[in-house]
Design a protein around this motif. Sequence first.
Motif, PDB file in Angstrom:
ATOM      1  N   LYS A  96     -16.564  10.662  27.261  1.00 49.13           N
ATOM      2  CA  LYS A  96     -15.993   9.580  26.445  1.00 49.13           C
ATOM      3  C   LYS A  96     -16.583   9.550  25.038  1.00 49.13           C
ATOM      4  O   LYS A  96     -15.858   9.601  24.052  1.00 49.13           O
TER       5      LYS A  96
ATOM      6  N   ASN B  27     -14.993   0.219  32.825  1.00 46.52           N
ATOM      7  CA  ASN B  27     -13.665   0.739  33.145  1.00 46.52           C
ATOM      8  C   ASN B  27     -13.300   0.078  34.466  1.00 46.52           C
ATOM      9  O   ASN B  27     -14.029   0.278  35.440  1.00 46.52           O
TER      10      ASN B  27
ATOM     11  N   SER C  97      -6.465   9.479  43.680  1.00 47.40           N
ATOM     12  CA  SER C  97      -6.879   8.751  42.473  1.00 47.40           C
ATOM     13  C   SER C  97      -5.645   8.226  41.743  1.00 47.40           C
ATOM     14  O   SER C  97      -4.761   8.998  41.362  1.00 47.40           O
TER      15      SER C  97
ATOM     16  N   LYS D 209     -18.405  12.000  37.434  1.00 46.66           N
ATOM     17  CA  LYS D 209     -17.787  11.798  38.744  1.00 46.66           C
ATOM     18  C   LYS D 209     -18.615  12.500  39.814  1.00 46.66           C
ATOM     19  O   LYS D 209     -18.878  11.951  40.878  1.00 46.66           O
TER      20      LYS D 209
ATOM     21  N   SER E  95      -1.959   5.978  30.609  1.00 46.59           N
ATOM     22  CA  SER E  95      -2.527   5.836  31.961  1.00 46.59           C
ATOM     23  C   SER E  95      -3.949   6.365  32.024  1.00 46.59           C
ATOM     24  O   SER E  95      -4.871   5.633  32.376  1.00 46.59           O
ATOM     25  N   ILE E  96      -4.151   7.595  31.643  1.00 44.91           N
ATOM     26  CA  ILE E  96      -5.478   8.182  31.874  1.00 44.91           C
ATOM     27  C   ILE E  96      -6.480   7.752  30.805  1.00 44.91           C
ATOM     28  O   ILE E  96      -6.108   7.549  29.649  1.00 44.91           O
ATOM     29  N   GLY E  97      -7.716   7.601  31.227  1.00 44.07           N
ATOM     30  CA  GLY E  97      -8.773   7.224  30.290  1.00 44.07           C
ATOM     31  C   GLY E  97      -9.352   8.457  29.646  1.00 44.07           C
ATOM     32  O   GLY E  97     -10.339   9.010  30.122  1.00 44.07           O
TER      33      GLY E  97
ATOM     34  N   TRP F 207     -14.077   1.017  38.871  1.00 44.28           N
ATOM     35  CA  TRP F 207     -13.358   2.265  38.584  1.00 44.28           C
ATOM     36  C   TRP F 207     -12.890   2.864  39.915  1.00 44.28           C
ATOM     37  O   TRP F 207     -13.659   2.902  40.888  1.00 44.28           O
TER      38      TRP F 207
ATOM     39  N   TYR G  74      -9.782   0.172  27.153  1.00 50.20           N
ATOM     40  CA  TYR G  74      -8.755  -0.310  28.084  1.00 50.20           C
ATOM     41  C   TYR G  74      -8.490  -1.801  27.895  1.00 50.20           C
ATOM     42  O   TYR G  74      -9.416  -2.561  27.599  1.00 50.20           O
TER      43      TYR G  74
ATOM     44  N   TYR H  13     -19.457   4.761  28.952  1.00 53.23           N
ATOM     45  CA  TYR H  13     -18.796   4.226  27.740  1.00 53.23           C
ATOM     46  C   TYR H  13     -19.805   3.647  26.735  1.00 53.23           C
ATOM     47  O   TYR H  13     -19.420   2.897  25.841  1.00 53.23           O
TER      48      TYR H  13
ATOM     49  N   THR I 240      -5.430   6.830  38.818  1.00 58.62           N
ATOM     50  CA  THR I 240      -5.404   7.175  37.383  1.00 58.62           C
ATOM     51  C   THR I 240      -4.791   8.569  37.211  1.00 58.62           C
ATOM     52  O   THR I 240      -3.922   8.785  36.370  1.00 58.62           O
ATOM     53  N   LEU I 241      -5.264   9.504  38.057  1.00 54.59           N
ATOM     54  CA  LEU I 241      -4.776  10.883  37.934  1.00 54.59           C
ATOM     55  C   LEU I 241      -3.313  10.973  38.378  1.00 54.59           C
ATOM     56  O   LEU I 241      -2.529  11.736  37.821  1.00 54.59           O
TER      57      LEU I 241
ATOM     58  N   ARG J 146      -3.710  -1.631  34.056  1.00 55.86           N
ATOM     59  CA  ARG J 146      -4.575  -1.094  33.015  1.00 55.86           C
ATOM     60  C   ARG J 146      -3.787  -0.292  32.007  1.00 55.86           C
ATOM     61  O   ARG J 146      -2.941   0.529  32.371  1.00 55.86           O
TER      62      ARG J 146
HETATM   63  N1  GLU Z   1     -12.045   7.979  34.072  1.00 51.25           N
HETATM   64  C1  GLU Z   1     -10.760   8.183  33.540  1.00 51.25           C
HETATM   65  C2  GLU Z   1      -9.804   7.083  33.972  1.00 51.25           C
HETATM   66  O1  GLU Z   1     -10.229   6.122  34.544  1.00 51.25           O
HETATM   67  C3  GLU Z   1     -10.265   9.566  33.825  1.00 51.25           C
HETATM   68  C4  GLU Z   1      -9.454   9.793  35.057  1.00 51.25           C
HETATM   69  C5  GLU Z   1     -10.278   9.725  36.286  1.00 51.25           C
HETATM   70  O2  GLU Z   1     -11.069  10.630  36.508  1.00 51.25           O
HETATM   71  O3  GLU Z   1     -10.145   8.694  36.970  1.00 51.25           O
HETATM   72  O4  GLU Z   1      -8.654   7.158  33.682  1.00 51.25           O
END
Ligand code: GLU
Length: 402
Positions: A242, A180, A19, A106, A42-44, A130, A328, A212, A21-22, A377
């Motif tokens: 969120k 997202n 991932s 998720k 970075s992270i949402g 996403w 974002y 969201y 984002t992580l 992003r």
């Molecule tokens: N959904 C958030 C993001 O897009 C959290 C991180 C993830 O699980 O992707 O940053």
Amino acid sequence: MSSTVSPHLSRLVQNMQESSTLRMAQLSRDLSAQGHHVINLSIGEPDFTTPKHICEAAKKALDEGYTKYTPVPGLPELRQAIVTKFKRDNDLEFDINQIVVSNGAKQTIANLSLALLDPGDEAILFSPYWVSYFEIVRMTGATPVPVYAGVEQDFKVQPDQLEAAITDKTRFVLFSSPCNPTGSVYTREELEALAAVVARHEGVYIISDEIYEYINFTDRHVSIGSLPSVKDRTITVNGFAKGFAMTGWRLGYMGAPPEIAKACAKIQGQFTSGASAFGQKAAAHALLSDLGPTREMCAAFRHRREVCYELLSKIEGMKVNYPQGAFYFFPDISAFFGKTDGETVIENSDDFCEYLLHNAHVGTVAGTGFGAPNCFRLSYAASEEELREAIERIGNALARLK
Ligand code: GLU
Ligand code: PMP
């Protein structure tokens, strides 16, 4: 004793992308741990803490003994609260048996993908998507089919694009609104036009990710599942992360046709069982309580959107969208490709984000993992002060590129 023999790793994990984002969140943390002042956009993840009354409800649930397994699809009390919420906010009619609560939205999406996809099937993803949609679909052996809408069309897929992508292998169409990574929000009319396309193709489902929902700056959130033409073929996904600032609680849910709900519960029963008992009690309380704190968070995000839009728009070369929801920005930064600071050449959006991380100490995420290699992003779930500083640093770092 440590082994020098590498373990055999499955093809599944070897073929899977991490991932992004992580990954960027972790790289930002690592750089912070080295003593740098990193602003992590970075992270949402909302920068707010969970409203106090929700935490109090969890503590009370612990005291009351909610420490055991729950039914796999969730405590009846929470599922009933979700039925009430869907009716109240979304004009969606579900029976309690159509609700499944999971360890985050998720997992809801993973359950759905495992329940609906066979190898060789296709899942249409509105792109930019996403990051996890793509990899989760791929893990089932099915093919993700991105349908791309760029910044010039406000990142919104048009009905004729959707029509052209549907084949007899399509099992579902998956998208988020508010979106997202783009922050775009589909209007009722736009959703009606997309629903009309899906309605013409029997057996194709819509998975509408509305996580969201409460961070929406337009007049109203519309759930595509409330439209009569696709009402029986829409699965509505939502969660607590969120809107209630509950990312670490790991609670998501969906309303789905009964057989699909049953199938997802069956899968979840083998993977993880029900979500945490006291968390579910607090979640039921959250849904049925005053949404005042949620509205306040939304108002704060809206204000930050204005601040960031003004500042980002001043950076030469960045094509900035004006998001209507989520938290974002997803600017097109292709104008920077081929430029250099004398040491590093920015070839793509991954290089761009790495350059910002190391030269501005600002964490962002490349568009590549979202299906949009010309974009990056930036999450504005941070204080106004941090956002102002981060964008100033980004502007200065980019000004050094020639
Ligand atoms: N959904 C958030 C993001 O897009 C959290 C991180 C993830 O699980 O992707 O940053
Ligand atoms: N859908 C979208 C569009 C997201 O941005 C996220 C990330 N939070 C999720 C689903 C998953 O949410 P959760 O934290 O509930 O697993």
